[in-house]
Design an enzyme around this catalytic site. Sequence first.
Site: not given
Length: 313
Positions: A270, A260, A219, A150, A205, A251
Amino acid sequence: MGIMRIGHVNIRVMDMGAALKHYEKVVGMKTTHKDAEGNVYLKCWDEWDKYSLILSPADKAGVNHVAYKVEHDADLEALQKRIEAYGIKTEFQPAGTLPFVGRMLKFNLPSGHDMRLYSQKEFVNTDVGSTNPDPWPDDIKGTGAHWLDHCLLMCEMNPEKGINKVEENTKFCMEVLDFYLSEQILVGPDKAKAATWLFRTSTPHDIAFVGGPINGLHHIAFFLDNWNDILKAADIMSKNKTRIDVTPTRHGITRGETIYFFDPSGNRNETFAGLGYLAQPDRPVTTWDESHLGQGIFYHARELNPAFTEVYT
Protein backbone atom coordinates in the site's frame (compact mmCIF):
# COMPACT_ATOMS: atom_id res chain seq x y z
CA MET A 1 9.91 3.54 27.40
CA GLY A 2 8.59 0.55 25.48
CA ILE A 3 7.75 0.22 21.79
CA MET A 4 8.39 3.35 19.73
CA ARG A 5 7.48 2.36 16.16
CA ILE A 6 7.63 -0.27 13.45
CA GLY A 7 11.19 -1.31 12.69
CA HIS A 8 11.04 -3.67 9.74
CA VAL A 9 9.10 -6.44 8.06
CA ASN A 10 10.62 -9.63 6.66
CA ILE A 11 8.63 -11.00 3.71
CA ARG A 12 9.12 -13.98 1.40
CA VAL A 13 9.50 -13.53 -2.36
CA MET A 14 9.66 -16.15 -5.10
CA ASP A 15 11.72 -14.22 -7.66
CA MET A 16 14.34 -12.00 -6.05
CA GLY A 17 15.24 -10.20 -9.26
CA ALA A 18 11.63 -9.25 -9.95
CA ALA A 19 11.08 -8.31 -6.31
CA LEU A 20 14.12 -6.02 -6.24
CA LYS A 21 13.01 -4.31 -9.43
CA HIS A 22 9.61 -3.72 -7.85
CA TYR A 23 10.77 -2.37 -4.49
CA GLU A 24 13.56 -0.26 -5.97
CA LYS A 25 12.00 1.02 -9.19
CA VAL A 26 8.31 1.23 -8.20
CA VAL A 27 8.30 1.78 -4.43
CA GLY A 28 11.57 3.72 -4.56
CA MET A 29 13.62 1.90 -1.92
CA LYS A 30 17.38 1.37 -1.91
CA THR A 31 19.25 -1.86 -1.27
CA THR A 32 21.59 -1.46 1.71
CA HIS A 33 22.82 -5.03 2.25
CA LYS A 34 22.78 -8.57 0.86
CA ASP A 35 23.74 -11.55 3.01
CA ALA A 36 25.16 -14.98 2.22
CA GLU A 37 21.74 -16.64 2.53
CA GLY A 38 20.35 -14.54 -0.31
CA ASN A 39 18.32 -12.13 1.84
CA VAL A 40 18.21 -8.52 0.64
CA TYR A 41 17.78 -5.51 2.94
CA LEU A 42 16.26 -2.19 1.82
CA LYS A 43 15.37 1.24 3.17
CA CYS A 44 13.36 4.27 2.07
CA TRP A 45 15.06 7.65 1.56
CA ASP A 46 13.57 9.25 4.69
CA GLU A 47 14.50 6.42 7.06
CA TRP A 48 17.61 6.65 9.22
CA ASP A 49 18.06 3.01 10.23
CA LYS A 50 19.93 0.57 7.98
CA TYR A 51 16.78 -1.08 6.62
CA SER A 52 13.04 -1.46 7.04
CA LEU A 53 12.35 -4.33 4.65
CA ILE A 54 13.96 -7.74 4.35
CA LEU A 55 13.28 -9.84 1.26
CA SER A 56 13.89 -13.57 1.73
CA PRO A 57 13.95 -16.05 -1.17
CA ALA A 58 11.27 -18.71 -0.81
CA ASP A 59 8.86 -20.94 -2.71
CA LYS A 60 5.82 -19.22 -1.20
CA ALA A 61 5.03 -15.55 -0.57
CA GLY A 62 4.03 -14.19 2.83
CA VAL A 63 5.53 -12.82 6.02
CA ASN A 64 8.34 -14.30 8.12
CA HIS A 65 8.26 -11.77 10.93
CA VAL A 66 7.45 -8.21 11.89
CA ALA A 67 9.75 -6.19 14.15
CA TYR A 68 9.18 -3.14 16.32
CA LYS A 69 11.80 -0.90 17.85
CA VAL A 70 11.83 -0.15 21.58
CA GLU A 71 13.34 2.93 23.16
CA HIS A 72 15.86 1.38 25.56
CA ASP A 73 17.64 -1.96 25.65
CA ALA A 74 16.38 -2.49 29.21
CA ASP A 75 12.82 -2.35 27.85
CA LEU A 76 13.40 -5.78 26.36
CA GLU A 77 13.71 -7.42 29.80
CA ALA A 78 10.70 -5.52 31.09
CA LEU A 79 8.60 -6.59 28.14
CA GLN A 80 9.86 -10.16 28.34
CA LYS A 81 8.52 -10.41 31.90
CA ARG A 82 5.14 -9.07 30.85
CA ILE A 83 4.90 -11.35 27.81
CA GLU A 84 5.91 -14.43 29.80
CA ALA A 85 3.44 -13.53 32.59
CA TYR A 86 0.73 -13.37 29.93
CA GLY A 87 1.53 -16.98 29.05
CA ILE A 88 3.51 -16.53 25.83
CA LYS A 89 7.00 -18.00 25.52
CA THR A 90 9.86 -15.73 24.51
CA GLU A 91 13.40 -16.17 23.28
CA PHE A 92 16.31 -13.76 23.29
CA GLN A 93 18.31 -13.79 20.07
CA PRO A 94 21.88 -12.47 20.31
CA ALA A 95 23.12 -9.36 18.55
CA GLY A 96 23.94 -10.10 14.95
CA THR A 97 21.20 -12.68 14.48
CA LEU A 98 20.00 -10.16 11.94
CA PRO A 99 22.72 -8.04 10.30
CA PHE A 100 23.32 -4.65 11.95
CA VAL A 101 20.73 -5.34 14.68
CA GLY A 102 21.32 -5.74 18.42
CA ARG A 103 19.76 -8.49 20.47
CA MET A 104 16.11 -9.23 19.78
CA LEU A 105 13.22 -10.52 21.86
CA LYS A 106 11.35 -13.11 19.77
CA PHE A 107 7.82 -14.38 20.45
CA ASN A 108 4.59 -15.22 18.68
CA LEU A 109 1.42 -13.18 18.82
CA PRO A 110 -1.68 -15.13 19.88
CA SER A 111 -2.43 -15.48 16.15
CA GLY A 112 0.92 -17.23 15.67
CA HIS A 113 2.59 -14.39 13.77
CA ASP A 114 6.30 -14.07 14.57
CA MET A 115 7.17 -10.74 16.20
CA ARG A 116 10.57 -9.38 17.22
CA LEU A 117 11.45 -6.44 19.46
CA TYR A 118 14.86 -4.74 19.41
CA SER A 119 16.43 -1.48 20.51
CA GLN A 120 19.51 -1.18 18.30
CA LYS A 121 19.97 -1.09 14.53
CA GLU A 122 22.83 0.53 12.66
CA PHE A 123 22.18 4.23 12.05
CA VAL A 124 22.85 5.43 8.49
CA ASN A 125 20.82 8.68 8.46
CA THR A 126 18.26 9.76 5.89
CA ASP A 127 19.29 10.43 2.31
CA VAL A 128 19.20 14.20 2.97
CA GLY A 129 21.10 13.99 6.25
CA SER A 130 20.29 15.85 9.45
CA THR A 131 22.31 19.05 9.03
CA ASN A 132 20.71 21.81 6.95
CA PRO A 133 18.83 19.20 4.89
CA ASP A 134 16.89 19.73 1.69
CA PRO A 135 13.25 18.56 1.72
CA TRP A 136 14.02 15.62 -0.55
CA PRO A 137 17.03 14.02 -2.30
CA ASP A 138 17.74 14.42 -6.01
CA ASP A 139 17.78 10.71 -6.82
CA ILE A 140 14.27 9.68 -5.81
CA LYS A 141 12.93 6.76 -7.82
CA GLY A 142 9.43 5.44 -8.34
CA THR A 143 6.82 6.57 -5.85
CA GLY A 144 9.54 7.96 -3.58
CA ALA A 145 8.11 6.32 -0.46
CA HIS A 146 9.27 8.09 2.70
CA TRP A 147 9.18 5.18 5.12
CA LEU A 148 7.59 1.87 6.02
CA ASP A 149 4.45 3.03 7.78
CA HIS A 150 2.57 -0.02 9.09
CA CYS A 151 1.52 -3.58 8.42
CA LEU A 152 -1.84 -5.34 8.51
CA LEU A 153 -1.95 -8.98 9.57
CA MET A 154 -4.75 -11.38 8.75
CA CYS A 155 -5.85 -13.37 11.80
CA GLU A 156 -7.94 -16.51 11.95
CA MET A 157 -11.57 -15.79 12.78
CA ASN A 158 -14.17 -18.56 12.92
CA PRO A 159 -17.22 -17.71 15.09
CA GLU A 160 -18.64 -21.22 14.74
CA LYS A 161 -15.52 -22.63 16.41
CA GLY A 162 -15.20 -19.77 18.86
CA ILE A 163 -11.94 -18.57 17.28
CA ASN A 164 -11.20 -14.85 17.08
CA LYS A 165 -7.50 -14.12 16.87
CA VAL A 166 -8.25 -10.45 16.11
CA GLU A 167 -9.63 -10.03 19.62
CA GLU A 168 -6.81 -12.08 21.15
CA ASN A 169 -4.09 -10.10 19.35
CA THR A 170 -5.75 -6.81 20.23
CA LYS A 171 -6.04 -7.72 23.91
CA PHE A 172 -2.42 -8.85 24.05
CA CYS A 173 -1.05 -5.79 22.25
CA MET A 174 -3.00 -3.40 24.46
CA GLU A 175 -2.47 -5.10 27.82
CA VAL A 176 1.11 -6.26 27.36
CA LEU A 177 2.75 -4.10 24.68
CA ASP A 178 0.89 -0.88 25.57
CA PHE A 179 -0.61 -0.25 22.15
CA TYR A 180 -3.69 1.97 21.97
CA LEU A 181 -6.83 1.23 19.96
CA SER A 182 -7.74 3.86 17.38
CA GLU A 183 -10.47 2.17 15.34
CA GLN A 184 -12.40 -1.09 15.27
CA ILE A 185 -15.02 -2.98 13.27
CA LEU A 186 -17.61 -4.79 15.39
CA VAL A 187 -19.84 -7.49 13.94
CA GLY A 188 -22.63 -9.82 15.00
CA PRO A 189 -24.96 -9.76 17.99
CA ASP A 190 -22.00 -10.09 20.35
CA LYS A 191 -20.18 -7.11 18.79
CA ALA A 192 -17.11 -9.22 18.06
CA LYS A 193 -13.98 -7.44 16.89
CA ALA A 194 -13.55 -8.28 13.20
CA ALA A 195 -10.77 -5.73 12.64
CA THR A 196 -8.72 -3.39 14.80
CA TRP A 197 -6.21 -0.58 14.21
CA LEU A 198 -3.66 0.10 16.95
CA PHE A 199 -0.93 2.68 17.46
CA ARG A 200 2.15 3.53 19.49
CA THR A 201 3.15 6.66 17.56
CA SER A 202 0.82 9.56 16.70
CA THR A 203 -0.48 8.11 13.42
CA PRO A 204 -3.80 6.23 13.18
CA HIS A 205 -2.13 2.82 13.17
CA ASP A 206 1.24 1.16 13.49
CA ILE A 207 -0.26 -2.32 13.23
CA ALA A 208 -3.70 -3.64 12.31
CA PHE A 209 -5.50 -6.97 12.51
CA VAL A 210 -8.34 -8.22 10.29
CA GLY A 211 -10.21 -11.50 10.58
CA GLY A 212 -9.95 -14.13 7.86
CA PRO A 213 -10.03 -17.91 7.34
CA ILE A 214 -6.30 -18.34 8.01
CA ASN A 215 -3.42 -16.29 9.40
CA GLY A 216 -1.29 -14.36 6.94
CA LEU A 217 -0.13 -10.99 5.65
CA HIS A 218 -2.65 -8.58 4.19
CA HIS A 219 -0.26 -5.75 3.34
CA ILE A 220 2.74 -3.64 4.19
CA ALA A 221 2.31 0.12 3.73
CA PHE A 222 4.66 2.90 2.69
CA PHE A 223 4.07 6.55 3.51
CA LEU A 224 3.63 9.30 0.91
CA ASP A 225 3.00 12.98 1.54
CA ASN A 226 -0.34 13.74 -0.05
CA TRP A 227 -3.07 13.00 -2.60
CA ASN A 228 -0.98 14.31 -5.49
CA ASP A 229 1.74 11.81 -4.60
CA ILE A 230 -0.88 9.05 -4.56
CA LEU A 231 -2.00 9.96 -8.08
CA LYS A 232 1.58 10.10 -9.32
CA ALA A 233 2.23 6.73 -7.70
CA ALA A 234 -0.66 5.24 -9.67
CA ASP A 235 0.88 6.54 -12.90
CA ILE A 236 4.25 5.03 -11.98
CA MET A 237 2.62 1.67 -11.19
CA SER A 238 0.74 1.63 -14.48
CA LYS A 239 3.88 2.62 -16.39
CA ASN A 240 5.71 -0.31 -14.81
CA LYS A 241 2.77 -2.68 -15.37
CA THR A 242 2.38 -3.22 -11.63
CA ARG A 243 -0.68 -5.21 -10.67
CA ILE A 244 -2.96 -2.70 -8.93
CA ASP A 245 -5.50 -4.06 -6.46
CA VAL A 246 -7.35 -0.84 -5.55
CA THR A 247 -6.95 2.37 -7.55
CA PRO A 248 -6.54 5.72 -5.75
CA THR A 249 -9.23 6.30 -3.14
CA ARG A 250 -9.75 7.27 0.50
CA HIS A 251 -10.38 5.12 3.54
CA GLY A 252 -13.14 6.06 5.94
CA ILE A 253 -11.16 4.17 8.56
CA THR A 254 -8.00 6.19 9.38
CA ARG A 255 -9.03 8.73 6.65
CA GLY A 256 -5.92 7.74 4.71
CA GLU A 257 -5.52 8.23 0.97
CA THR A 258 -4.42 5.01 -0.61
CA ILE A 259 -3.49 2.67 -3.44
CA TYR A 260 -3.18 -1.10 -2.99
CA PHE A 261 -0.98 -3.09 -5.33
CA PHE A 262 0.99 -6.34 -5.44
CA ASP A 263 4.66 -7.15 -5.68
CA PRO A 264 5.58 -9.82 -8.27
CA SER A 265 5.22 -12.60 -5.69
CA GLY A 266 1.71 -11.52 -4.71
CA ASN A 267 2.50 -9.73 -1.44
CA ARG A 268 0.10 -6.80 -1.19
CA ASN A 269 1.63 -3.32 -0.79
CA GLU A 270 0.00 0.00 0.00
CA THR A 271 1.03 3.59 -0.51
CA PHE A 272 -0.62 5.52 2.30
CA ALA A 273 -0.81 9.32 2.45
CA GLY A 274 -2.14 11.86 4.88
CA LEU A 275 -2.01 11.98 8.66
CA GLY A 276 -5.75 11.29 8.87
CA TYR A 277 -5.88 12.48 12.46
CA LEU A 278 -3.58 12.86 15.43
CA ALA A 279 -3.71 9.60 17.37
CA GLN A 280 -3.51 10.20 21.11
CA PRO A 281 -4.09 7.81 24.03
CA ASP A 282 -7.17 9.73 25.19
CA ARG A 283 -8.77 9.98 21.73
CA PRO A 284 -12.16 8.24 21.61
CA VAL A 285 -12.06 4.91 19.76
CA THR A 286 -13.80 5.08 16.38
CA THR A 287 -16.21 2.17 15.88
CA TRP A 288 -17.67 0.92 12.59
CA ASP A 289 -20.59 -1.51 12.34
CA GLU A 290 -21.40 -4.10 9.67
CA SER A 291 -23.78 -1.81 7.79
CA HIS A 292 -20.98 0.72 7.19
CA LEU A 293 -18.12 -1.62 6.25
CA GLY A 294 -18.00 -0.46 2.63
CA GLN A 295 -17.84 3.18 3.65
CA GLY A 296 -15.21 2.42 6.26
CA ILE A 297 -12.86 0.55 3.93
CA PHE A 298 -13.45 2.41 0.66
CA TYR A 299 -15.05 5.75 1.41
CA HIS A 300 -15.67 6.79 -2.21
CA ALA A 301 -17.18 3.59 -3.61
CA ARG A 302 -18.87 2.65 -0.29
CA GLU A 303 -18.70 -0.98 -1.35
CA LEU A 304 -16.41 -3.69 -0.02
CA ASN A 305 -14.68 -5.84 -2.63
CA PRO A 306 -14.69 -9.39 -1.17
CA ALA A 307 -11.29 -10.15 -2.73
CA PHE A 308 -9.79 -7.40 -0.59
CA THR A 309 -10.07 -9.60 2.51
CA GLU A 310 -10.07 -13.00 0.82
CA VAL A 311 -6.82 -12.62 -1.19
CA TYR A 312 -3.65 -12.38 0.86
CA THR A 313 -0.38 -14.21 1.47
